[in-house]
Design a protein around this motif. Structure first.
Motif, PDB file in Angstrom:
ATOM      1  N   GLY A 351       5.444  96.928 -12.775  1.00  0.00           N
ATOM      2  CA  GLY A 351       4.143  96.821 -12.115  1.00  0.00           C
ATOM      3  C   GLY A 351       3.187  97.881 -12.642  1.00  0.00           C
ATOM      4  N   VAL A 352       3.683  99.107 -12.790  1.00  0.00           N
ATOM      5  CA  VAL A 352       2.852 100.206 -13.276  1.00  0.00           C
ATOM      6  C   VAL A 352       2.413  99.917 -14.721  1.00  0.00           C
ATOM      7  N   ALA A 353       3.361  99.457 -15.543  1.00  0.00           N
ATOM      8  CA  ALA A 353       3.032  99.182 -16.947  1.00  0.00           C
ATOM      9  C   ALA A 353       1.976  98.084 -17.045  1.00  0.00           C
ATOM     10  N   ARG A 354       2.114  97.065 -16.184  1.00  0.00           N
ATOM     11  CA  ARG A 354       1.135  95.969 -16.205  1.00  0.00           C
ATOM     12  C   ARG A 354      -0.250  96.487 -15.854  1.00  0.00           C
ATOM     13  N   ARG A 355      -0.286  97.304 -14.816  1.00  0.00           N
ATOM     14  CA  ARG A 355      -1.564  97.852 -14.355  1.00  0.00           C
ATOM     15  C   ARG A 355      -2.185  98.750 -15.444  1.00  0.00           C
ATOM     16  N   ILE A 356      -1.329  99.480 -16.154  1.00  0.00           N
ATOM     17  CA  ILE A 356      -1.826 100.341 -17.232  1.00  0.00           C
ATOM     18  C   ILE A 356      -2.439  99.484 -18.338  1.00  0.00           C
ATOM     19  N   ARG A 357      -1.772  98.386 -18.626  1.00  0.00           N
ATOM     20  CA  ARG A 357      -2.309  97.512 -19.662  1.00  0.00           C
ATOM     21  C   ARG A 357      -3.679  96.965 -19.255  1.00  0.00           C
ATOM     22  N   GLU A 358      -3.810  96.633 -17.964  1.00  0.00           N
ATOM     23  CA  GLU A 358      -5.106  96.156 -17.477  1.00  0.00           C
ATOM     24  C   GLU A 358      -6.182  97.234 -17.634  1.00  0.00           C
ATOM     25  N   LEU A 359      -5.807  98.461 -17.269  1.00  0.00           N
ATOM     26  CA  LEU A 359      -6.776  99.560 -17.376  1.00  0.00           C
ATOM     27  C   LEU A 359      -7.228  99.735 -18.820  1.00  0.00           C
ATOM     28  N   ILE A 360      -6.251  99.678 -19.748  1.00  0.00           N
ATOM     29  CA  ILE A 360      -6.592  99.849 -21.165  1.00  0.00           C
ATOM     30  C   ILE A 360      -7.505  98.699 -21.610  1.00  0.00           C
ATOM     31  N   ALA A 361      -7.167  97.487 -21.140  1.00  0.00           N
ATOM     32  CA  ALA A 361      -7.993  96.330 -21.498  1.00  0.00           C
ATOM     33  C   ALA A 361      -9.409  96.481 -20.949  1.00  0.00           C
ATOM     34  N   SER A 362      -9.532  97.180 -19.808  1.00  0.00           N
ATOM     35  CA  SER A 362     -10.864  97.339 -19.223  1.00  0.00           C
ATOM     36  C   SER A 362     -11.616  98.512 -19.853  1.00  0.00           C
ATOM     37  N   GLY A 363     -10.996  99.169 -20.840  1.00  0.00           N
ATOM     38  CA  GLY A 363     -11.732 100.197 -21.569  1.00  0.00           C
ATOM     39  C   GLY A 363     -11.290 101.631 -21.332  1.00  0.00           C
ATOM     40  N   VAL A 364     -10.288 101.866 -20.474  1.00  0.00           N
ATOM     41  CA  VAL A 364      -9.805 103.241 -20.286  1.00  0.00           C
ATOM     42  C   VAL A 364      -8.891 103.588 -21.469  1.00  0.00           C
ATOM     43  N   PRO A 365      -9.187 104.670 -22.211  1.00  0.00           N
ATOM     44  CA  PRO A 365      -8.292 105.000 -23.340  1.00  0.00           C
ATOM     45  C   PRO A 365      -6.895 105.348 -22.838  1.00  0.00           C
ATOM     46  N   ALA A 366      -5.874 104.991 -23.617  1.00  0.00           N
ATOM     47  CA  ALA A 366      -4.494 105.275 -23.203  1.00  0.00           C
ATOM     48  C   ALA A 366      -4.295 106.772 -22.983  1.00  0.00           C
ATOM     49  N   SER A 367      -4.987 107.595 -23.773  1.00  0.00           N
ATOM     50  CA  SER A 367      -4.819 109.051 -23.630  1.00  0.00           C
ATOM     51  C   SER A 367      -5.409 109.567 -22.321  1.00  0.00           C
ATOM     52  N   GLU A 368      -6.139 108.707 -21.615  1.00  0.00           N
ATOM     53  CA  GLU A 368      -6.733 109.104 -20.335  1.00  0.00           C
ATOM     54  C   GLU A 368      -5.917 108.616 -19.156  1.00  0.00           C
ATOM     55  N   ILE A 369      -4.666 108.234 -19.428  1.00  0.00           N
ATOM     56  CA  ILE A 369      -3.800 107.702 -18.380  1.00  0.00           C
ATOM     57  C   ILE A 369      -2.504 108.503 -18.361  1.00  0.00           C
ATOM     58  N   ALA A 370      -2.003 108.824 -17.181  1.00  0.00           N
ATOM     59  CA  ALA A 370      -0.722 109.536 -17.096  1.00  0.00           C
ATOM     60  C   ALA A 370       0.163 108.928 -16.024  1.00  0.00           C
ATOM     61  N   VAL A 371       1.457 108.935 -16.302  1.00  0.00           N
ATOM     62  CA  VAL A 371       2.458 108.574 -15.297  1.00  0.00           C
ATOM     63  C   VAL A 371       3.205 109.864 -14.993  1.00  0.00           C
ATOM     64  N   LEU A 372       3.183 110.284 -13.730  1.00  0.00           N
ATOM     65  CA  LEU A 372       3.803 111.557 -13.370  1.00  0.00           C
ATOM     66  C   LEU A 372       4.946 111.334 -12.389  1.00  0.00           C
ATOM     67  N   TYR A 373       6.048 112.049 -12.623  1.00  0.00           N
ATOM     68  CA  TYR A 373       7.212 111.885 -11.771  1.00  0.00           C
ATOM     69  C   TYR A 373       7.787 113.239 -11.428  1.00  0.00           C
ATOM     70  N   ARG A 374       8.772 113.220 -10.493  1.00  0.00           N
ATOM     71  CA  ARG A 374       9.315 114.467  -9.994  1.00  0.00           C
ATOM     72  C   ARG A 374      10.323 115.101 -10.951  1.00  0.00           C
ATOM     73  N   ILE A 375      11.221 114.258 -11.499  1.00  0.00           N
ATOM     74  CA  ILE A 375      12.222 114.816 -12.422  1.00  0.00           C
ATOM     75  C   ILE A 375      12.214 114.028 -13.727  1.00  0.00           C
ATOM     76  N   ASN A 376      12.566 114.697 -14.803  1.00  0.00           N
ATOM     77  CA  ASN A 376      12.477 114.076 -16.124  1.00  0.00           C
ATOM     78  C   ASN A 376      13.304 112.810 -16.255  1.00  0.00           C
ATOM     79  N   ALA A 377      14.422 112.751 -15.502  1.00  0.00           N
ATOM     80  CA  ALA A 377      15.296 111.583 -15.612  1.00  0.00           C
ATOM     81  C   ALA A 377      14.561 110.299 -15.217  1.00  0.00           C
TER      82      ALA A 377
END
Ligand code: ATP
Ligand code: MG
Length: 744
Positions: A351-377
């Protein structure tokens, strides 16, 4: 990724000292112009603290008050230090040292070691955990993976609080540490670890600071040399200073007071390393003449994001919380934060990846997007999901850009082309302008106008080259007529300042590694009880720190903010998870356990997301189907096997045999019956499925998180046909990501 790289790559350098002050608000100006004496800035996220101090340094340098080489700016992560060097360069103050405590100390230590001690500085230990495991074994103690992580954390804490092994037990009791083992035992392991390091002639991360402090304390001549070199100190993120770093800072300063510190007590997220916001909050007491400035205007985030951030802090407790400042957004309205509940982790990642693709398609550069989590795993499933939808990503950001092999190679090639005058190379003949020449040169190394398919290593290399091409284009726009030679000079300067260009790619990072940074769109994922707060946060203070981590995460977003969690780990698994308590009263359908001014229950979020929040009942266990014939399974044994008993099995006999032997060994080691390691059915399912990744292994019934943590590495190694290393201790320790936490 951040403001500096987000705006144009080559903003105009301010043409005077006064011009440096343009674009600062009155309070920020006060910080920038208070060049003498102690200065302390207490302010919330996104209020321009980092901006104020970089402008302060630039103003000082440009007005001739500060000598660039006499200023030492200290920040917390390599990424932040690189960012600061970039900002300083753009303000015309490139000669200033901006480093982490660690890298500044390491540099001084390397320089003074031959004089202070003699010989070369010992090598830095690479696998600390391994050494701790060895020390434990010598003490006759066998630690499981979690204990190993926790004991290593205790040793780190002891070292940064300057506690020697003999004092560990009483010091831990006094500090109210929740210790993973008998404190006396930890003290012995700590002593054994120190001995092992001495025997092998290595030092660890904490030793770098300890030794620098030692040298400066004992050798007044060396301390004087360092003090003559550095006259002015600036510290960013001062709320996370450890006692050891504070001591080092005091030694650098001597009896002078040219110190400017900035921080936000509500963003204290490194307490586990001994850091405390007390140094920030008590600055006035230690420096009675200090100029104290407070900033409350949030320039980073929309009112919607700021509202949520304020709501999270309104529930906070403790000293940091009492000092919190309500943020006021200066930005125009944006979308409400989205809050999405998913059935399981793969669905969440998808779901997150799909939404990211939509954002990129709408003009947000990929470098302006982050996925943040609690632990590296947690990153793995997102790497996979982004790869599946063809979105490029970077795990650690662009900080080591100029060290990437393809970039070194490209820079050398550009130098060659520049020396050849750009015209003699047949590939460049006729190329009308510098950017075309760059495209032609990099074309020989795999650059193409459009990205290659997929998002693996080939795509990674292409993104590096594409970043260089964009840099050349921007450079030519800002300096019409620039030649390849000019570009090469610019690249060299950037490389030495570690000022990387923006590499297109979504950033995947832990919350700890994201501090100080900002993106247009931020996805905070895996927000469940157990992950945030993380299971091992037990005391009130630890829980508060987890809450602050969420606050740090939320305040990284400029505009789009998405929060999500999943009810079960694997598809069809038990929906036993609950969303984090920190969103109670802030997410739709939840009740506030508190009454916060200005936050109305359930209205802080748009009930967004592709599927929107789904009632837990409906999302419970889905049907499990036979992976051979596809029919729905009802028998518990068949469910475990994930096929009908009589459907053909793809059992790998040899692997099954190895797994059984291994299980017997484990059982003997732990003194438990074999089925406590894995049941026969689970073992059989593993031997049939031959999982290649942790998530595939996790998908097998009977492999829960605990088993995964404990046995995952072994089982995957067996499945891959590898021989097992003697111990699981070679794994990275602290999931709090020490490699990107305090500076390395
Ligand atoms: P954090 O606590 O997360 O480290 P911070 O207080 O250091 O945040 P900065 O990163 O310095 O904040 O600034 C946040 C954003 O706001 C940046 O994009 C910065 O350029 C912008 N900003 C700060 N001050 C101003 C200002 N006076 N005018 C316009 N933009 C500003
Ligand atoms: Mg900052």
């Amino acid at each position: 990724m951040t403001a500096a790289t987000h705006s144009t790559l080559f903003p105009r350098v301010p043409d005077s000292a006064e011009a440096v002050l343009d674009g600062l608000d009155p309070e920020q100006r006060e910080v920038a112009t208070a060049l003498a004496g102690p200065v302390c800035v207490l302010a919330g996220a996104g209020t321009g603290k980092t901006r104020a101090i970089t402008h302060r340094i630039a103003y000082g340098v440009r007005s001739g008050v500060l000598q660039p080489a006499s200023v030492l700016a200290v920040t917390f992560t390599n990424r932040a230090a690189g960012e600061m060097r970039g900002r300083l360069r753009q303000l015309g103050a490139g000669g200033v040292q901006a480093r982490t405590f660690h890298s500044a100390a390491l540099r001084q230590l390397q320089y003074f070691w031959p004089k202070a001690v003699g010989g070369e500085l010992p090598r830095l230990v690479e696998r600390k955990v391994q050494l701790v495991a060895e020390a434990a074994a010598r003490c006759g103690v066998r630690l499981d993976r979690n204990e190993l992580r926790d004991v290593t954390g205790e040793i780190e804490w002891a070292k940064v609080t300057q506690t020697v092994p003999e004092d560990y037990a009483p010091a831990a009791a006094k500090a109210g540490r929740e210790v993973p083992r008998d404190p006396a035992e930890i003290g012995r392991i700590y002593a054994g670890y120190e001995q092992l390091k001495r025997d092998r002639g290595v030092i660890d991360f904490e030793d770098v600071l300890l030794l620098t402090v030692g040298v400066l304390q004992e050798r007044h001549d060396i301390a004087e040399t360092v003090r003559r070199q550095y006259q002015h100190f600036v510290v960013d993120e001062y709320q996370d200073v450890s006692p050891l770093q504070q001591r080092l800072l005091e030694l650098w300063l001597g009896d002078r007071e040219n110190l400017c510190v900035v921080g936000d007590a509500s963003q204290t997220i490194y307490s586990f390393t001994g850091a405390t916001p007390d140094h920030l909050l008590d600055f006035r007491t230690r420096h009675p003449g200090a100029t104290v400035v407070r900033l409350v205007r949030d320039y980073r985030s929309t009112p919607q994001v700021v509202h949520l951030a304020n709501g999270i802090l309104a529930q906070a407790r403790g000293r940091a919380a009492r000092h919190r400042l309500e943020l006021v957004s200066q930005r125009e309205q944006g979308p409400e934060p989205r809050c999405t509940e998913y059935a399981d982790e793969p669905a969440e990642a998808e779901g997150v990846a799909r939404r990211i693709r939509e954002l990129i398609a709408s003009g947000v550069p990929a470098s302006e997007i982050a996925v943040l989590y609690r632990i590296n795993a947690q990153s793995e499933v997102y790497e996979q999901a982004l790869a599946d939808v063809g979105v490029p990503f970077q795990l650690r950001g662009a900080e080591r850009f100029f060290e990437r092999p393809e970039v070194r190679d490209a820079v050398l090639l550009l130098r060659g082309a520049a020396r050849a005058g750009g015209g003699t190379d047949p590939g460049l003949a006729g190329a009308p302008d510098m950017p075309s020449q760059v495209r032609a040169v990099l074309g020989t190394r795999g650059w193409t106008p459009g990205p290659p398919a997929g998002s693996g290593a080939v795509r990674g290399r292409w993104e590096s080259l594409a970043a260089l091409v964009r840099l050349a284009e921007d450079f030519a726009r800002s300096r019409p007529g620039a030649t390849l030679g000019d570009l090469y000079t610019e690249l060299e300067e950037r490389a030495s300042a570690q000022h990387a260009p923006t590499v297109e790619g979504v950033t995947l990072a832990s919350l700890h590694a994201a501090k100080g940074l900002e993106w247009d769109a931020v996805f905070l994922v895996g927000l469940t009880e157990g992950m945030l707060p993380i299971t091992y946060a037990k005391t009130d203070e630890q829980i508060e720190e987890e809450r602050r981590l969420l606050y740090v995460g939320v305040t990284r977003a400029r505009r789009d903010l998405a929060l999500s969690w999943s009810l079960s780990r694997t598809p069809g698994g038990r929906a036993s998870r609950r969303p984090t308590r920190f969103l109670n009263g802030l997410r739709p359908g939840s009740t506030a356990a508190w009454a916060a001014p200005g936050v109305t229950r359930g209205t802080a979020f748009a009930a967004g997301g592709e599927r929107g929040p789904v009632p837990a009942r409906r999302r419970a266990r889905g049907p499990v189907r036979c992976r051979v014939c596809g029919s729905t399974l009802t028998d518990a044994g068949e469910i475990k096997l994930m096929r009908c008993e009589d459907c053909p099995s793809e059992l790998d006999e040899a692997l099954h045999e190895r797994l059984r032997d291994w299980r017997a060994e484990q059982a003997a080691l732990t003194g438990q019956p074999a089925y406590c390691v894995f049941t026969d059915k689970t073992l059989l399912a593993i031997a049939e499925a031959r999982p290649g990744t942790e998530s595939e292994l996790a998908g097998i019934s009977g492999v829960g998180r605990r088993k995964l943590d404990r046995f995952g590495a072994d089982v995957l190694a067996l499945c891959a046909g590898r021989l097992l290393a003697s111990e699981d201790a070679s794994e990275e320790t602290s999931e709090d990501a020490p490699e990107e936490t305090p500076e390395k």
